[in-house]
Design a protein around this motif. Structure first.
Motif, mmCIF file in Angstrom:
data_model
loop_
_atom_site.group_PDB
_atom_site.id
_atom_site.type_symbol
_atom_site.label_atom_id
_atom_site.label_comp_id
_atom_site.label_asym_id
_atom_site.label_seq_id
_atom_site.Cartn_x
_atom_site.Cartn_y
_atom_site.Cartn_z
ATOM 1 N N GLY A 229 0.094 8.273 11.129
ATOM 2 C CA GLY A 229 0.570 6.948 11.543
ATOM 3 C C GLY A 229 2.062 6.834 11.307
ATOM 4 O O GLY A 229 2.820 7.784 11.523
ATOM 5 N N ASN A 230 2.493 5.652 10.847
ATOM 6 C CA ASN A 230 3.927 5.388 10.649
ATOM 7 C C ASN A 230 4.565 6.421 9.727
ATOM 8 O O ASN A 230 5.510 7.115 10.103
ATOM 9 C CB ASN A 230 4.119 3.994 10.031
ATOM 10 C CG ASN A 230 3.799 2.892 11.011
ATOM 11 O OD1 ASN A 230 4.245 2.911 12.154
ATOM 12 N ND2 ASN A 230 2.998 1.935 10.576
ATOM 13 N N GLN A 231 4.044 6.511 8.500
ATOM 14 C CA GLN A 231 4.599 7.463 7.540
ATOM 15 C C GLN A 231 4.162 8.891 7.863
ATOM 16 O O GLN A 231 4.936 9.837 7.745
ATOM 17 C CB GLN A 231 4.155 7.109 6.113
ATOM 18 C CG GLN A 231 4.827 5.879 5.534
ATOM 19 C CD GLN A 231 6.311 6.065 5.322
ATOM 20 O OE1 GLN A 231 6.794 7.166 5.038
ATOM 21 N NE2 GLN A 231 7.066 4.991 5.464
ATOM 22 N N GLY A 232 2.893 9.053 8.256
ATOM 23 C CA GLY A 232 2.335 10.393 8.455
ATOM 24 C C GLY A 232 3.130 11.194 9.468
ATOM 25 O O GLY A 232 3.514 12.340 9.201
ATOM 26 N N ARG B 233 -8.480 11.191 12.418
ATOM 27 C CA ARG B 233 -9.638 10.948 13.292
ATOM 28 C C ARG B 233 -9.279 11.447 14.685
ATOM 29 O O ARG B 233 -8.094 11.539 15.031
ATOM 30 C CB ARG B 233 -9.943 9.454 13.361
ATOM 31 C CG ARG B 233 -10.249 8.851 12.013
ATOM 32 C CD ARG B 233 -10.678 7.422 12.134
ATOM 33 N NE ARG B 233 -9.581 6.521 12.507
ATOM 34 C CZ ARG B 233 -9.579 5.210 12.294
ATOM 35 N NH1 ARG B 233 -10.625 4.646 11.705
ATOM 36 N NH2 ARG B 233 -8.572 4.446 12.655
ATOM 37 N N LEU C 226 -1.684 9.621 3.635
ATOM 38 C CA LEU C 226 -0.825 8.654 4.319
ATOM 39 C C LEU C 226 -1.622 7.785 5.288
ATOM 40 O O LEU C 226 -1.239 7.570 6.438
ATOM 41 C CB LEU C 226 0.320 9.392 5.028
ATOM 42 C CG LEU C 226 1.241 10.166 4.068
ATOM 43 C CD1 LEU C 226 2.304 10.950 4.808
ATOM 44 C CD2 LEU C 226 1.896 9.224 3.052
ATOM 45 N N PRO D 64 -3.573 3.819 5.518
ATOM 46 C CA PRO D 64 -3.311 2.523 4.876
ATOM 47 C C PRO D 64 -4.009 2.402 3.523
ATOM 48 O O PRO D 64 -5.127 2.912 3.350
ATOM 49 C CB PRO D 64 -3.890 1.511 5.884
ATOM 50 C CG PRO D 64 -3.919 2.229 7.190
ATOM 51 C CD PRO D 64 -4.147 3.665 6.867
ATOM 52 N N ASP D 65 -3.355 1.711 2.590
ATOM 53 C CA ASP D 65 -3.893 1.628 1.223
ATOM 54 C C ASP D 65 -5.315 1.072 1.184
ATOM 55 O O ASP D 65 -6.124 1.486 0.361
ATOM 56 C CB ASP D 65 -2.977 0.753 0.355
ATOM 57 C CG ASP D 65 -1.624 1.414 0.152
ATOM 58 O OD1 ASP D 65 -1.581 2.666 0.134
ATOM 59 O OD2 ASP D 65 -0.621 0.698 0.026
ATOM 60 N N SER E 199 2.361 5.266 -2.039
ATOM 61 C CA SER E 199 2.419 3.975 -2.733
ATOM 62 C C SER E 199 1.573 4.100 -3.997
ATOM 63 O O SER E 199 0.687 4.960 -4.088
ATOM 64 C CB SER E 199 1.890 2.852 -1.833
ATOM 65 O OG SER E 199 0.532 2.591 -2.084
HETATM 66 P P1 NDP Z 1 -0.437 3.460 9.218
HETATM 67 O O1 NDP Z 1 -1.265 2.221 9.386
HETATM 68 O O2 NDP Z 1 0.705 3.630 10.094
HETATM 69 O O3 NDP Z 1 -1.270 4.797 9.324
HETATM 70 C C1 NDP Z 1 -2.440 4.807 9.798
HETATM 71 C C2 NDP Z 1 -2.991 6.221 9.795
HETATM 72 O O4 NDP Z 1 -4.157 6.191 9.015
HETATM 73 C C3 NDP Z 1 -3.337 6.581 11.192
HETATM 74 O O5 NDP Z 1 -3.226 7.941 11.389
HETATM 75 C C4 NDP Z 1 -4.792 6.135 11.256
HETATM 76 O O6 NDP Z 1 -5.550 6.867 12.135
HETATM 77 C C5 NDP Z 1 -5.270 6.461 9.865
HETATM 78 N N1 NDP Z 1 -6.424 5.603 9.543
HETATM 79 C C6 NDP Z 1 -6.470 4.255 9.560
HETATM 80 N N2 NDP Z 1 -7.702 3.841 9.220
HETATM 81 C C7 NDP Z 1 -8.424 4.949 8.991
HETATM 82 C C8 NDP Z 1 -9.760 5.173 8.602
HETATM 83 N N3 NDP Z 1 -10.603 4.169 8.350
HETATM 84 N N4 NDP Z 1 -10.173 6.464 8.475
HETATM 85 C C9 NDP Z 1 -9.354 7.491 8.713
HETATM 86 N N5 NDP Z 1 -8.061 7.328 9.073
HETATM 87 C C10 NDP Z 1 -7.615 6.075 9.211
HETATM 88 O O7 NDP Z 1 -0.103 3.555 7.666
HETATM 89 P P2 NDP Z 1 1.338 3.651 7.030
HETATM 90 O O8 NDP Z 1 1.992 4.888 7.492
HETATM 91 O O9 NDP Z 1 2.017 2.341 7.184
HETATM 92 O O10 NDP Z 1 0.972 3.759 5.480
HETATM 93 C C11 NDP Z 1 0.595 4.994 4.897
HETATM 94 C C12 NDP Z 1 1.012 4.966 3.445
HETATM 95 O O11 NDP Z 1 2.424 4.854 3.373
HETATM 96 C C13 NDP Z 1 0.443 3.794 2.647
HETATM 97 O O12 NDP Z 1 0.174 4.237 1.348
HETATM 98 C C14 NDP Z 1 1.603 2.812 2.618
HETATM 99 O O13 NDP Z 1 1.562 1.943 1.514
HETATM 100 C C15 NDP Z 1 2.765 3.777 2.518
HETATM 101 N N6 NDP Z 1 4.069 3.258 2.934
HETATM 102 C C16 NDP Z 1 4.186 2.687 4.165
HETATM 103 C C17 NDP Z 1 5.422 2.218 4.581
HETATM 104 C C18 NDP Z 1 5.617 1.629 5.947
HETATM 105 O O14 NDP Z 1 6.711 1.157 6.210
HETATM 106 N N7 NDP Z 1 4.646 1.619 6.829
HETATM 107 C C19 NDP Z 1 6.609 2.316 3.708
HETATM 108 C C20 NDP Z 1 6.376 3.015 2.473
HETATM 109 C C21 NDP Z 1 5.128 3.443 2.110
HETATM 110 P P3 NDP Z 1 -5.791 6.352 13.623
HETATM 111 O O15 NDP Z 1 -4.535 6.636 14.327
HETATM 112 O O16 NDP Z 1 -6.924 7.165 14.001
HETATM 113 O O17 NDP Z 1 -6.084 4.876 13.553
#
Ligand code: NDP
Length: 335
Positions: free
Chosen positions: A26-29, A48, A79, A81-82, A107
Motif C-alpha cells: 500500500g502507501n508505505q509498502g 492479497r 506494512l 494498516p495497524d 508504527s
Molecule cells: P495502507 O492502507 O496503504 O496499506 C494497505 C496494504 O495492506 C495494502 O497492500 C492492502 O492490501 C493490505 N491490507 C489491507 N487490509 C488487509 C487485510 N485484511 N489482509 C491483508 N492485507 C491487507 O497502509 P499504510 O501504508 O498507510 O500503513 C502501513 C503501516 O505504515 C502502518 O503501520 C502505518 O501506521 C504505518 N505508517 C503509515 C504512514 C502513512 O502515511 N500512511 C506513515 C507512517 C507510518 P490490498 O491492496 O489488497 O487492500
C-alpha cells in the motif's frame, strides 16, 4: 538529546544475503519496497491477490501470498494498516516466524498495546517514517530523504539496532536522520496528534464565521482551500515556529502571540486537558475502545461519519472546489 543516526552510522553488511519481505503493498509498502530495491537490497512482496498484487508484479517484484513471504523472508516488514495487522499476523505470519528472523513495524501501535506478541526468539524493530508513503518515495528520488523514529522491542540476535539502521538507510531515512525512539513513544506522539480535535475546530470556526455573516467561500479559502495553511506549515518546518513569525504582518503577530496568550491558570487548565489525552492513550482506553468498535462492525464510526457527511459545509466545499477547477468526492462517495 535523542540520538540521531545518519548514513555514515550505518553498516549495510547486516542485510547482505538477506531477503526482505514486504507484507502489504500500500502507501508505505510500495514506497519502501521500491526504495529498498533501489538501495541494492533483495525484496519480495506479500499481498492479497488483487490490484496491489498486480501493481507489485508490474513494478517487477516477485509477489507471493503473505504466508509464503513470511516463510521465505529473513526480515519481514509488516506494512498493512495497524487495525488489520493483528489478524494478518495471527493467520499468516506467526507460524512462519522461525528463530533468528526479524520483524519490522512502521508504527508502535500493535506492540505497545500487546495486540501482536512475537516470539522471544525473533528481533522486533521499528522504523516509523514521519512521512506519507508518496513522500517516502519522492524524497528518496530527490535525494533528501525523510526522518523516521527507531525502536527496538526485542534483540535476541544482538544486531537489532544495526538491522533497523540498515532498513532506515535502505528506505532513505538516514539521509535526513533516523531518531532513536521506542515503540511506546512513537505510539504516544502519533495518537496524541490525531486526538487534537483538529477537524472539529475547523468546522466550529466555519460555523461561527458563517453565522456571523461571512460567505462560506471566504471562510473555506481562509482556512484551507487556498493552500495558505500549507505555505505556513512549510515555513514553520523550514524556519521554526517563532522564526517564521516575521513572515506575517505585525498585526497578525500581535494577534497570534499576544492577544491569544492564555493566563497562567488557563494555560495550566489547557495542559490538564492534554494530559487526559495522554492518559487515554497510555492506559489503553483508546486502543481498547477502537478494538471493540471494530469487532462490533464499527457502528459508532459509521453513524458519526454519516452525520458529519450531512453537514452543509461539505456541499459548500464541493461547490467552491468545482468553481476553482478541482474535483473532489461527493459526500456519499467518502468511505
Ligand atoms: P495502507 O492502507 O496503504 O496499506 C494497505 C496494504 O495492506 C495494502 O497492500 C492492502 O492490501 C493490505 N491490507 C489491507 N487490509 C488487509 C487485510 N485484511 N489482509 C491483508 N492485507 C491487507 O497502509 P499504510 O501504508 O498507510 O500503513 C502501513 C503501516 O505504515 C502502518 O503501520 C502505518 O501506521 C504505518 N505508517 C503509515 C504512514 C502513512 O502515511 N500512511 C506513515 C507512517 C507510518 P490490498 O491492496 O489488497 O487492500
Amino acid at each position: 538529546m535523542a540520538k540521531i543516526y545518519f548514513d555514515k552510522d550505518v553498516d549495510r553488511t547486516v542485510l547482505e544475503g538477506k531477503v526482505l519481505g514486504i507484507v502489504g503493498y500500500g502507501n508505505q509498502g510500495r514506497a519502501q519496497a521500491l526504495n529498498l530495491r533501489d538501495s541494492g537490497f533483495q525484496v519480495i512482496i506479500g499481498n492479497r491477490q488483487d490490484a496491489s498484487w498486480d501493481q507489485a508484479r508490474e513494478d517487477g517484484f516477485p509477489v507471493y501470498t503473505v504466508a509464503e513471504t513470511a516463510s521465505q523472508a529473513d526480515i519481514l516488514l509488516l506494512l498493512v494498516p495497524d487495525e488489520v495487522a493483528p489478524q494478518v499476523y495471527e493467520e499468516d505470519i506467526a507460524q512462519n516466524l522461525r528463530e533468528g528472523k526479524v520483524i519490522d513495524f512502521a508504527s508502535g501501535y500493535n506492540i505497545t498495546f500487546g495486540f501482536i506478541i512475537p516470539p522471544p526468539t525473533v528481533d522486533v524493530v521499528m522504523v516509523a517514517p514521519r512521512m506519507i508513503g508518496q513522500g517516502v518515495r519522492d524524497t528518496f528520488i530527490q535525494g533528501r530523504g525523510f526522518p523516521s523514529l527507531l525502536g527496538i522491542h526485542q534483540d535476541p540476535s544482538g544486531q537489532a539496532l544495526d538491522i533497523a539502521l540498515a532498513i532506515a538507510q535502505g528506505i532513505g531515512s538516514t539521509r535526513m536522520g533516523a531518531v532513536m525512539s521506542s515503540f511506546d513513544e512513537e505510539t504516544l506522539v502519533d495518537l496524541f496528534s490525531e486526538h487534537l480535535d483538529y477537524i472539529y475546530a475547523i468546522r466550529r470556526a466555519y460555523e461561527v464565521l458563517v453565522e456571523a455573516g461571512c460567505s462560506p467561500e471566504v471562510v473555506l479559502l481562509e482556512w484551507y482551500a487556498s493552500g495558505e495553511a500549507i505555505a505556513g506549515a512549510k515555513a514553520i518546518m523550514e524556519m521554526g515556529l517563532w522564526g517564521q513569525l516575521p513572515l506575517h504582518s505585525r498585526t497578525s503577530q500581535y494577534g497570534q502571540e499576544v492577544w491569544t496568550r492564555l493566563s497562567p491558570e488557563e494555560d495550566e487548565a489547557a495542559k490538564a486537558k492534554l494530559r487526559e489525552v495522554i492518559d487515554d492513550i497510555r492506559s489503553g482506553r483508546f486502543a481498547q475502545e477502537w478494538m471493540r468498535e471494530q469487532q462490533a462492525g464499527m457502528p459508532n464510526f459509521k453513524r458519526i461519519r454519516k452525520e458529519n457527511l450531512t453537514h452543509p459545509m461539505l456541499a459548500e466545499e464541493k461547490r467552491l472546489y468545482r468553481v476553482l477547477g478541482r474535483e473532489i468526492k461527493d459526500p456519499e462517495e467518502i468511505t
